[in-house]
Design a protein around this motif. Structure first.
Motif, PDB file in Angstrom:
ATOM      1  N   ASP A 227       0.886  -1.164   0.000  1.00  0.00           N
ATOM      2  CA  ASP A 227       0.000   0.000   0.000  1.00  0.00           C
ATOM      3  C   ASP A 227       0.924   1.214   0.000  1.00  0.00           C
ATOM      4  O   ASP A 227       1.525   1.553   1.022  1.00  0.00           O
ATOM      5  N   TRP A 228       1.041   1.846  -1.153  1.00  0.00           N
ATOM      6  CA  TRP A 228       2.023   2.924  -1.297  1.00  0.00           C
ATOM      7  C   TRP A 228       1.668   4.132  -0.448  1.00  0.00           C
ATOM      8  O   TRP A 228       2.553   4.851   0.028  1.00  0.00           O
ATOM      9  N   GLU A 229       0.391   4.396  -0.236  1.00  0.00           N
ATOM     10  CA  GLU A 229      -0.008   5.536   0.584  1.00  0.00           C
ATOM     11  C   GLU A 229       0.358   5.322   2.049  1.00  0.00           C
ATOM     12  O   GLU A 229       0.733   6.255   2.757  1.00  0.00           O
ATOM     13  N   LYS A 230       0.245   4.080   2.528  1.00  0.00           N
ATOM     14  CA  LYS A 230       0.576   3.774   3.929  1.00  0.00           C
ATOM     15  C   LYS A 230       2.030   3.361   4.104  1.00  0.00           C
ATOM     16  O   LYS A 230       2.490   3.169   5.228  1.00  0.00           O
ATOM     17  N   ASP A 231       2.733   3.192   2.970  1.00  0.00           N
ATOM     18  CA  ASP A 231       4.137   2.787   3.004  1.00  0.00           C
ATOM     19  C   ASP A 231       4.308   1.479   3.770  1.00  0.00           C
ATOM     20  O   ASP A 231       5.173   1.350   4.648  1.00  0.00           O
ATOM     21  N   SER A 232       3.473   0.501   3.470  1.00  0.00           N
ATOM     22  CA  SER A 232       3.551  -0.792   4.153  1.00  0.00           C
ATOM     23  C   SER A 232       2.879  -1.868   3.308  1.00  0.00           C
ATOM     24  O   SER A 232       2.142  -1.565   2.361  1.00  0.00           O
ATOM     25  N   TYR A 233       3.152  -3.123   3.660  1.00  0.00           N
ATOM     26  CA  TYR A 233       2.471  -4.242   3.024  1.00  0.00           C
ATOM     27  C   TYR A 233       1.208  -4.556   3.814  1.00  0.00           C
ATOM     28  O   TYR A 233       1.217  -4.591   5.042  1.00  0.00           O
ATOM     29  N   ILE A 234       0.120  -4.810   3.120  1.00  0.00           N
ATOM     30  CA  ILE A 234      -1.145  -5.173   3.746  1.00  0.00           C
ATOM     31  C   ILE A 234      -1.504  -6.589   3.315  1.00  0.00           C
ATOM     32  O   ILE A 234      -1.564  -6.887   2.122  1.00  0.00           O
ATOM     33  N   SER A 235      -1.744  -7.453   4.287  1.00  0.00           N
ATOM     34  CA  SER A 235      -2.120  -8.837   4.000  1.00  0.00           C
ATOM     35  C   SER A 235      -3.621  -9.030   4.177  1.00  0.00           C
ATOM     36  O   SER A 235      -4.223  -8.455   5.092  1.00  0.00           O
ATOM     37  N   GLN A 236      -4.208  -9.832   3.331  1.00  0.00           N
ATOM     38  CA  GLN A 236      -5.601 -10.239   3.469  1.00  0.00           C
ATOM     39  C   GLN A 236      -5.678 -11.762   3.359  1.00  0.00           C
ATOM     40  O   GLN A 236      -4.772 -12.408   2.814  1.00  0.00           O
ATOM     41  N   ILE A 237      -6.766 -12.326   3.895  1.00  0.00           N
ATOM     42  CA  ILE A 237      -6.960 -13.770   3.848  1.00  0.00           C
ATOM     43  C   ILE A 237      -7.727 -14.148   2.584  1.00  0.00           C
ATOM     44  O   ILE A 237      -8.759 -13.542   2.271  1.00  0.00           O
ATOM     45  N   TRP A 238      -7.224 -15.137   1.875  1.00  0.00           N
ATOM     46  CA  TRP A 238      -7.859 -15.648   0.664  1.00  0.00           C
ATOM     47  C   TRP A 238      -8.138 -17.134   0.838  1.00  0.00           C
ATOM     48  O   TRP A 238      -7.521 -17.811   1.655  1.00  0.00           O
ATOM     49  N   LEU A 239      -9.079 -17.629   0.018  1.00  0.00           N
ATOM     50  CA  LEU A 239      -9.457 -19.033   0.060  1.00  0.00           C
ATOM     51  C   LEU A 239      -9.500 -19.583  -1.360  1.00  0.00           C
ATOM     52  O   LEU A 239     -10.031 -18.939  -2.267  1.00  0.00           O
ATOM     53  N   VAL A 240      -8.940 -20.774  -1.537  1.00  0.00           N
ATOM     54  CA  VAL A 240      -8.965 -21.399  -2.855  1.00  0.00           C
ATOM     55  C   VAL A 240      -9.394 -22.853  -2.716  1.00  0.00           C
ATOM     56  O   VAL A 240      -9.027 -23.535  -1.751  1.00  0.00           O
ATOM     57  N   ASN A 241     -10.196 -23.316  -3.664  1.00  0.00           N
ATOM     58  CA  ASN A 241     -10.607 -24.705  -3.726  1.00  0.00           C
ATOM     59  C   ASN A 241      -9.453 -25.542  -4.280  1.00  0.00           C
ATOM     60  O   ASN A 241      -8.813 -25.153  -5.263  1.00  0.00           O
ATOM     61  N   CYS A 242      -9.152 -26.660  -3.665  1.00  0.00           N
ATOM     62  CA  CYS A 242      -8.022 -27.480  -4.104  1.00  0.00           C
ATOM     63  C   CYS A 242      -8.210 -28.060  -5.501  1.00  0.00           C
ATOM     64  O   CYS A 242      -7.238 -28.475  -6.139  1.00  0.00           O
TER      65      CYS A 242
END
Length: 230
Positions: free
Chosen positions: A39-54
């Motif tokens: 996130d260039w405005e916050k000058d940091s990396y932002i993580s989110q949770i994702w889900l994928v079907n195998c």
């Protein structure tokens, strides 16, 4: 970057999402993971949770959308919930949340005074163990009011300790304390009656060779060192 001869710029490389903390569901059908992007405005990396079907269908689905991100997805033993760490608008510190993988609003589970660092489900799914740094003492707060904020080298350590969070009443109980060690990694025993954890005498990274393995009986809080230092 469609042209195969294109040499990516530094910014393009930084913009690439990074994946980590992959967790397979108990039934083996899904994988939950963190996806981090800058996130260039916050000058940091932002993580989110994702889900994928195998099986690969449908496409991976984003589960969290919080401004400060979410991390450490962990499946409940029965696979009904995903728990994770996040700090939302009304939180004074990072907390443990859970949601159903099918979607919906996340439910806050913990009320830690300081950021939850890591957590683990108990084997029966009826409680969680987590670690958090001890909050500032009243003496420390009074010292700061009088003399301003400062640290005494090799003395002013903030120790990390273990807590238990029971479900569904969401009651928290501190399992370890004091200034004799600081908890790093931990895990439950298969029967859920005890915890094993690694702990150096304090947070100084120079003391890694002094780490001990401890065994803690959760109900009685009986604590014993299982290994010598190192």
């Amino acid at each position: 970057m469609e042209n195969s001869a294109h040499i990516p710029t530094i910014q393009e490389l930084i913009d690439l999402p990074t994946l980590e903390s992959a967790q397979i569901s108990p039934d083996g059908r899904f994988v939950a993971y963190e996806q981090a992007q800058p996130d260039w405005e916050k000058d940091s990396y932002i993580s989110q949770i994702w889900l994928v079907n195998c099986e690969g269908e449908p496409e991976p689905r984003q589960l969290t959308f919080t401004a400060q991100g979410s991390r450490q997805p962990r499946w409940s033993p029965d696979g009904r919930f995903l728990a994770f760490i996040s700090r939302r608008e009304d939180d004074e510190a990072s907390q443990i949340y859970r949601l159903a993988p099918s979607g919906g609003e996340a439910e806050r589970l913990s009320k830690a005074q300081t950021n939850v660092r890591q957590f683990r489900w108990a084997p029966d799914g009826q409680s969680l163990a987590f670690t958090a740094v001890d909050p500032e003492s009243e003496a420390d707060k009074e010292r700061e009011k009088t003399f301003g904020k400062y640290l005494v080298e090799d003395e002013d350590f903030r120790f990390t300790h273990l807590w238990q969070l029971t479900l569904p009443d969401k009651k928290q109980r501190k399992l370890t304390g004091g200034k004799f060690f600081t908890v790093s990694q931990f895990c439950w025993s298969p029967d859920g009656r005890s915890l094993a954890f690694a702990a150096p005498p304090n947070p100084d990274v120079g003391n890694i060779e002094l780490i001990k393995i401890f065994h803690l009986e959760v109900e009685s809080l009986r604590l014993a060192a299982s290994t010598p230092a190192g």
